[in-house]
Write a protein that holds these residues in place. Structure first.
Motif, PDB file in Angstrom:
ATOM      1  N   THR A   1       0.861  -1.184   0.000  1.00 52.92           N
ATOM      2  CA  THR A   1       0.000   0.000   0.000  1.00 52.92           C
ATOM      3  C   THR A   1       0.896   1.233   0.000  1.00 52.92           C
ATOM      4  N   PRO A   2       1.184   1.787  -1.189  1.00 52.79           N
ATOM      5  CA  PRO A   2       2.191   2.848  -1.255  1.00 52.79           C
ATOM      6  C   PRO A   2       1.709   4.222  -0.813  1.00 52.79           C
ATOM      7  N   ALA A   3       0.409   4.399  -0.585  1.00 50.42           N
ATOM      8  CA  ALA A   3      -0.074   5.760  -0.289  1.00 50.42           C
ATOM      9  C   ALA A   3      -1.330   5.688   0.571  1.00 50.42           C
ATOM     10  N   GLY A   4      -1.787   6.855   1.004  1.00 51.10           N
ATOM     11  CA  GLY A   4      -3.112   6.930   1.607  1.00 51.10           C
ATOM     12  C   GLY A   4      -3.153   6.870   3.112  1.00 51.10           C
ATOM     13  N   LEU A   5      -4.383   6.692   3.606  1.00 48.62           N
ATOM     14  CA  LEU A   5      -4.630   6.724   5.048  1.00 48.62           C
ATOM     15  C   LEU A   5      -5.226   5.426   5.561  1.00 48.62           C
ATOM     16  N   HIS A   6      -5.224   4.391   4.726  1.00 48.07           N
ATOM     17  CA  HIS A   6      -5.731   3.106   5.222  1.00 48.07           C
ATOM     18  C   HIS A   6      -5.018   1.963   4.492  1.00 48.07           C
ATOM     19  N   LEU A   7      -5.131   0.772   5.036  1.00 45.98           N
ATOM     20  CA  LEU A   7      -4.676  -0.424   4.324  1.00 45.98           C
ATOM     21  C   LEU A   7      -5.752  -1.487   4.475  1.00 45.98           C
ATOM     22  N   THR A   8      -5.687  -2.497   3.626  1.00 45.39           N
ATOM     23  CA  THR A   8      -6.673  -3.572   3.704  1.00 45.39           C
ATOM     24  C   THR A   8      -5.974  -4.861   4.105  1.00 45.39           C
ATOM     25  N   ALA A   9      -6.429  -5.447   5.203  1.00 49.02           N
ATOM     26  CA  ALA A   9      -5.860  -6.714   5.668  1.00 49.02           C
ATOM     27  C   ALA A   9      -6.762  -7.832   5.167  1.00 49.02           C
ATOM     28  N   LEU A  10      -6.222  -8.664   4.278  1.00 48.44           N
ATOM     29  CA  LEU A  10      -7.028  -9.739   3.675  1.00 48.44           C
ATOM     30  C   LEU A  10      -6.981 -10.991   4.545  1.00 48.44           C
ATOM     31  N   PHE A  11      -8.138 -11.640   4.683  1.00 48.21           N
ATOM     32  CA  PHE A  11      -8.209 -12.870   5.491  1.00 48.21           C
ATOM     33  C   PHE A  11      -7.563 -14.015   4.705  1.00 48.21           C
ATOM     34  N   GLN A  12      -6.694 -14.759   5.350  1.00 50.57           N
ATOM     35  CA  GLN A  12      -6.178 -15.989   4.761  1.00 50.57           C
ATOM     36  C   GLN A  12      -7.232 -17.078   4.950  1.00 50.57           C
ATOM     37  N   PRO A  13      -7.161 -18.174   4.150  1.00 56.76           N
ATOM     38  CA  PRO A  13      -8.266 -19.149   4.145  1.00 56.76           C
ATOM     39  C   PRO A  13      -8.669 -19.645   5.542  1.00 56.76           C
ATOM     40  N   ASP A  14      -7.698 -19.900   6.424  1.00 52.37           N
ATOM     41  CA  ASP A  14      -8.040 -20.407   7.758  1.00 52.37           C
ATOM     42  C   ASP A  14      -8.970 -19.466   8.503  1.00 52.37           C
ATOM     43  N   LEU A  15      -8.615 -18.195   8.457  1.00 52.74           N
ATOM     44  CA  LEU A  15      -9.418 -17.196   9.171  1.00 52.74           C
ATOM     45  C   LEU A  15     -10.785 -17.047   8.499  1.00 52.74           C
ATOM     46  N   ALA A  16     -10.764 -17.017   7.153  1.00 52.35           N
ATOM     47  CA  ALA A  16     -12.030 -16.840   6.421  1.00 52.35           C
ATOM     48  C   ALA A  16     -12.991 -17.992   6.701  1.00 52.35           C
ATOM     49  N   GLU A  17     -12.444 -19.176   7.017  1.00 46.70           N
ATOM     50  CA  GLU A  17     -13.330 -20.294   7.335  1.00 46.70           C
ATOM     51  C   GLU A  17     -13.970 -20.133   8.706  1.00 46.70           C
ATOM     52  N   ARG A  18     -13.234 -19.471   9.596  1.00 45.56           N
ATOM     53  CA  ARG A  18     -13.726 -19.347  10.973  1.00 45.56           C
ATOM     54  C   ARG A  18     -14.706 -18.197  11.159  1.00 45.56           C
ATOM     55  N   ILE A  19     -14.508 -17.122  10.375  1.00 44.96           N
ATOM     56  CA  ILE A  19     -15.298 -15.914  10.655  1.00 44.96           C
ATOM     57  C   ILE A  19     -15.463 -15.095   9.367  1.00 44.96           C
ATOM     58  N   THR A  20     -16.607 -14.462   9.199  1.00 40.13           N
ATOM     59  CA  THR A  20     -16.771 -13.566   8.047  1.00 40.13           C
ATOM     60  C   THR A  20     -16.234 -12.191   8.439  1.00 40.13           C
ATOM     61  N   ASP A  21     -15.929 -11.390   7.426  1.00 43.88           N
ATOM     62  CA  ASP A  21     -15.405 -10.056   7.784  1.00 43.88           C
ATOM     63  C   ASP A  21     -16.489  -9.186   8.407  1.00 43.88           C
ATOM     64  N   ARG A  22     -17.753  -9.445   8.072  1.00 43.42           N
ATOM     65  CA  ARG A  22     -18.829  -8.648   8.696  1.00 43.42           C
ATOM     66  C   ARG A  22     -18.916  -8.961  10.193  1.00 43.42           C
ATOM     67  N   GLU A  23     -18.744 -10.249  10.518  1.00 48.11           N
ATOM     68  CA  GLU A  23     -18.765 -10.627  11.937  1.00 48.11           C
ATOM     69  C   GLU A  23     -17.537 -10.022  12.643  1.00 48.11           C
ATOM     70  N   ALA A  24     -16.397 -10.091  11.965  1.00 44.55           N
ATOM     71  CA  ALA A  24     -15.169  -9.519  12.554  1.00 44.55           C
ATOM     72  C   ALA A  24     -15.369  -8.026  12.808  1.00 44.55           C
ATOM     73  N   SER A  25     -16.031  -7.397  11.879  1.00 46.31           N
ATOM     74  CA  SER A  25     -16.264  -5.972  11.986  1.00 46.31           C
ATOM     75  C   SER A  25     -17.177  -5.666  13.185  1.00 46.31           C
TER      76      SER A  25
END
Ligand SMILES: Cc1ncc(COP(=O)(O)O)c(C=O)c1O
Length: 493
Positions: free
Chosen positions: A418-442
């Motif tokens: 992420t070369p610029a800006g005020l945020h970054l995006t952390a992508l879920f790896q498969p293990d995490l994505a299986e355990r929880i959705t990003d909406r639930e994480a949020s």
């Protein structure tokens, strides 16, 4: 009833509370109270009011306040004077029956157009004031002393054209200073006649959508992409065509396959929102080639590119544009203050001239109060100095978030460069994505005291990735680890 036709009652105002913290002047509060009493039928026609001296004593305010409120209500026809100096409620036409107050029916927005109802029904979660908000800058180091001095100076003896007859394209010295600023900060060479001053970049986008699109026109939008941009497009009746983004940026060939005749593409090529990738040169050329061939438009939203964290500068798409198909949008919201609501649009002089004619028929021009001061702020290099300082601050904060994620969830979250800006995006790896959705994480991040947006809400269709959008504009570097530790603990639980 008294001889003079009045009911004989003298109404006091005891019980009314004047709110001295309110922005509403006291005389207006008194007038609003009386007006409501009259409209509700609690003060029928003929009701005599206590004298202004007694009322002011009851309310604990000066008599002038009561008299000014009376004047207002005389003018509006609610009150009339009676012989020998009294004041009574006039006979007025009251709305009949007990029609509900507008706010009681407003909640569902049912009186909006179908287009707006569907827009408001879109599921969108965010939290104003979250330390992880994606688009909020830090204003604690902003040079308010300089800014307030310039505001004062420019309004001490303003030019007539700053007060009336401002051009729909903005204050000319600001157009000149913006062109100069873009050359320095973005390497974008443009002339003042290619610049229009707008109501931040969202205002520019909204006007462009309204001017360029007819209902049903197809528009390419990045998938995932910037939700707020989609709202303006939908409000203009556009048919949105999601075009996937990979590690080279927008997949132009896929866009051509899905909607070859789209009228417009809206892109964030320097720092894709939300993934952060920069669009590769070959994709940029493909996009421009398609736009030229089809006579389509490309809106380049160059948000936050001023805050690049490494030395490399990604050139804007506009700087490759030889045929005037690219409309470049920028904003002073992040590099200065979000509430300023001033941004700019860079396009061919022909487009700018037509845009100005269109704008003069809609909302005339961007508010002029701050434009002269902003021109001086740019001309004297204050903004460039401030940006240089803030680049270091944000680079340090980004690094603090990266370090924290690396320490807390090294195998479960991956952050694309992420070369610029005020945020970054952390992508879920498969293990995490299986355990929880990003909406639930949020949702859990909210419990941990700092709401983090889920990536999946940036999709129009089915999300092919899960992740979290972590803003650090207002997150002090030393708070990154403890705050993220609280969130990641809840992700594990
Ligand atoms: C992708 C993107 N574009 C543009 C903007 C800027 O909006 P504005 O200039 O209307 O404040 C933002 C703000 O958060 C953004 O995230």
């Amino acid at each position: 009833m008294a001889k003079d036709g009045s009911t004989g009652r003298r109404m006091s105002m005891a019980g009314m509370h004047l709110d001295r913290q309110s922005d509403m002047p006291l005389y207006q509060q008194v007038a609003a109270h009386l007006r409501n009493q009259i409209l509700d039928g609690r003060m029928p026609a003929g009701t005599r009011l206590l004298g202004s001296r007694k009322l002011s004593a009851e309310l604990g305010c000066s008599r002038a306040i009561v008299l000014t409120a009376f004047d207002l209500l005389y003018a509006e026809g609610y009150l009339q004077s009676v012989p020998r100096g009294g004041v009574e409620v006039a006979a007025i036409a009251r709305p009949s029956g007990s029609s509900p107050a507008p706010t009681e029916t407003a909640a569902d927005g049912a009186w909006f157009s179908e287009r707006w109802q569907s827009l408001l029904a879109t599921d969108y979660e965010f939290e104003l004031g979250s330390p992880f908000s994606t688009g909020t800058p830090d204003i604690s180091e902003f040079p308010f002393d300089v800014w307030s001095r310039l505001l004062r100076q420019t309004w001490q003896n303003p030019l007539r054209s700053a007060c009336i007859d401002m051009s729909p394209l903005g204050w000319q010295p600001l157009r000149e200073a913006t062109a100069e600023f873009l050359g320095s900060v973005r390497g974008l060479l443009c002339r003042p006649e290619e610049v229009a001053i707008t109501q931040a970049s969202s205002g520019a986008l909204d006007l462009c959508c309204r001017m360029l699109l007819d209902p049903g026109d197809e528009v390419w939008v990045e998938e995932p992409g910037f939700i707020e941009a989609r709202w303006s497009l939908k409000a203009a009746g556009a048919k949105l065509v999601p075009v996937p983004v990979d590690d080279k940026g927008l997949c132009v060939a896929e866009g051509i396959r899905r909607a070859p005749n789209a009228k417009l593409a809206v892109v964030t090529p320097s720092h894709q929102f939300p993934l952060g990738v920069a669009m590769k040169l070959e994709r940029r050329q493909e996009l421009l080639e398609w736009a030229n061939r089809r006579g389509s438009w490309v809106i380049e939203d160059d948000y936050n590119s001023e805050f690049r964290h490494r030395d490399s500068m990604t050139a804007s798409l506009k700087s490759l544009d030889r045929t005037g198909r690219v409309i470049y949008l920028g904003t002073f919201s992040k590099v200065m203050l979000p509430s300023l609501r001033i941004g700019y649009l860079v396009a061919s002089p022909r487009f700018i001239e037509a845009f100005g004619r269109g704008r003069s028929r809609i909302d005339v021009h961007t508010a002029g109060t701050a434009q002269p001061a902003l021109a001086e702020f740019l001309r004297h290099g204050h903004l460039l100095r401030y940006i240089r300082r803030m680049r270091k601050v944000y680079a340090e904060r980004q690094q603090a978030v990266l370090d924290a994620l690396q320490a807390l969830m090294p195998d479960e979250l991956v952050v694309p460069p992420t070369p610029a800006g005020l945020h970054l995006t952390a992508l879920f790896q498969p293990d995490l994505a299986e355990r929880i959705t990003d909406r639930e994480a949020s949702r859990r991040s909210r419990q941990a005291g700092g709401f983090i947006q889920p990536l999946s809400q940036c999709y129009l269709g089915e999300p092919d990735r899960q992740g979290l959008l972590i803003g650090y504009g207002r997150l002090p570097a030393d708070e990154a680890h403890p705050r993220l530790a609280a969130v990641t603990a809840l992700l594990r639980s």
